[in-house]
Enzyme design. Sequence first.
Site, PDB file in Angstrom:
ATOM      1  N   LYS A 162      -3.653 -23.972   1.917  1.00 27.04           N
ATOM      2  CA  LYS A 162      -4.189 -25.428   2.023  1.00 27.04           C
ATOM      3  C   LYS A 162      -4.766 -25.594   3.261  1.00 27.04           C
ATOM      4  O   LYS A 162      -4.559 -25.431   4.466  1.00 27.04           O
ATOM      5  CB  LYS A 162      -2.936 -26.280   1.846  1.00 27.04           C
ATOM      6  CG  LYS A 162      -2.112 -25.989   0.652  1.00 27.04           C
ATOM      7  CD  LYS A 162      -0.753 -26.854   0.451  1.00 27.04           C
ATOM      8  CE  LYS A 162       0.304 -26.384  -0.568  1.00 27.04           C
ATOM      9  NZ  LYS A 162       0.948 -25.048  -0.046  1.00 27.04           N
ATOM     10  N   TYR A 182       2.252 -24.644   7.887  1.00 25.80           N
ATOM     11  CA  TYR A 182       3.500 -24.175   7.788  1.00 25.80           C
ATOM     12  C   TYR A 182       3.781 -23.051   9.185  1.00 25.80           C
ATOM     13  O   TYR A 182       4.856 -22.683   9.507  1.00 25.80           O
ATOM     14  CB  TYR A 182       3.962 -23.315   6.670  1.00 25.80           C
ATOM     15  CG  TYR A 182       3.755 -24.182   5.442  1.00 25.80           C
ATOM     16  CD1 TYR A 182       3.961 -25.583   5.333  1.00 25.80           C
ATOM     17  CD2 TYR A 182       3.874 -23.685   4.054  1.00 25.80           C
ATOM     18  CE1 TYR A 182       3.805 -26.420   4.142  1.00 25.80           C
ATOM     19  CE2 TYR A 182       3.793 -24.396   3.091  1.00 25.80           C
ATOM     20  CZ  TYR A 182       3.736 -25.853   2.931  1.00 25.80           C
ATOM     21  OH  TYR A 182       3.564 -26.604   1.692  1.00 25.80           O
ATOM     22  N   SER A 219      -4.105 -31.655  -3.363  1.00 29.38           N
ATOM     23  CA  SER A 219      -2.705 -31.699  -3.532  1.00 29.38           C
ATOM     24  C   SER A 219      -2.418 -32.942  -2.891  1.00 29.38           C
ATOM     25  O   SER A 219      -2.866 -33.268  -2.075  1.00 29.38           O
ATOM     26  CB  SER A 219      -2.039 -30.684  -2.503  1.00 29.38           C
ATOM     27  OG  SER A 219      -0.633 -30.624  -2.400  1.00 29.38           O
ATOM     28  N   ASN A 220      -1.255 -33.661  -3.526  1.00 29.29           N
ATOM     29  CA  ASN A 220      -1.112 -34.930  -2.924  1.00 29.29           C
ATOM     30  C   ASN A 220      -2.161 -36.021  -3.003  1.00 29.29           C
ATOM     31  O   ASN A 220      -2.032 -37.272  -2.383  1.00 29.29           O
ATOM     32  CB  ASN A 220      -0.439 -34.841  -1.391  1.00 29.29           C
ATOM     33  CG  ASN A 220       0.690 -33.873  -1.250  1.00 29.29           C
ATOM     34  OD1 ASN A 220       1.922 -34.046  -1.928  1.00 29.29           O
ATOM     35  ND2 ASN A 220       0.472 -32.670  -0.649  1.00 29.29           N
ATOM     36  N   HIS A 237      -4.629 -30.015   1.486  1.00 26.61           N
ATOM     37  CA  HIS A 237      -3.338 -30.167   1.528  1.00 26.61           C
ATOM     38  C   HIS A 237      -2.897 -31.927   1.390  1.00 26.61           C
ATOM     39  O   HIS A 237      -1.955 -32.161   0.449  1.00 26.61           O
ATOM     40  CB  HIS A 237      -2.659 -30.057   2.698  1.00 26.61           C
ATOM     41  CG  HIS A 237      -1.337 -29.508   2.784  1.00 26.61           C
ATOM     42  ND1 HIS A 237      -0.616 -28.606   3.550  1.00 26.61           N
ATOM     43  CD2 HIS A 237      -0.085 -30.123   2.069  1.00 26.61           C
ATOM     44  CE1 HIS A 237       0.579 -28.352   3.509  1.00 26.61           C
ATOM     45  NE2 HIS A 237       1.006 -29.247   2.554  1.00 26.61           N
TER      46      HIS A 237
END
Length: 187
Positions: free
Chosen positions: A84, A55, A166-167, A117
Amino acid sequence: GNYINNFFCRKYFPCGFKLQCRGNLLNYVPNSKTTEATKRAIEAGFRHIDSAYVYQVEEEVGLAIRSKIADGTVKREDIFYTSKLWCTFFRPELVQSCLERSLKKLHLDYVDLYLIHFPVPMKPGEELYPRDENGKLIYDSVDLCAVWDAMEKCKDAGLAKSIGVSNFNRRQLEMILNKPGLRYKPV
């Protein structure tokens, strides 16, 4: 406009931290507004700050957190900070350096939760989305279990209170859960 994507959460983590609060997600906040948005979120009672290396707002978020600690609004232990691991840092020797970069930008000693991430290794380097001459992403070949071993080392070093993913799909998560020598289950 309201750039903060609000959500409510109720989770319990193995590190003993009970999270029952409003949180905010910073991937949609423009960098120029991140510090102010994060300060306002903390003032409004938000205690979970979800961010990520990719980000590129960690300096701004860290400034807001430090400001709210300095003015007595919160203590560090009141904030649950999630970061992440980005896909270009999946080689095991790079995992901890990615977290250390984040911590340096944030001016924090640890994150409360460090996540992988996406389960998609990409070519290591400074480019967040490395592409070839045809504009296609350049992937890397890294064993996700080796990445998890490096994540466990980050937890052992005290840089992350909890670690997770995550994901990930079910197969990818089971691969981690069933890996020989697993010391910490993903939260």
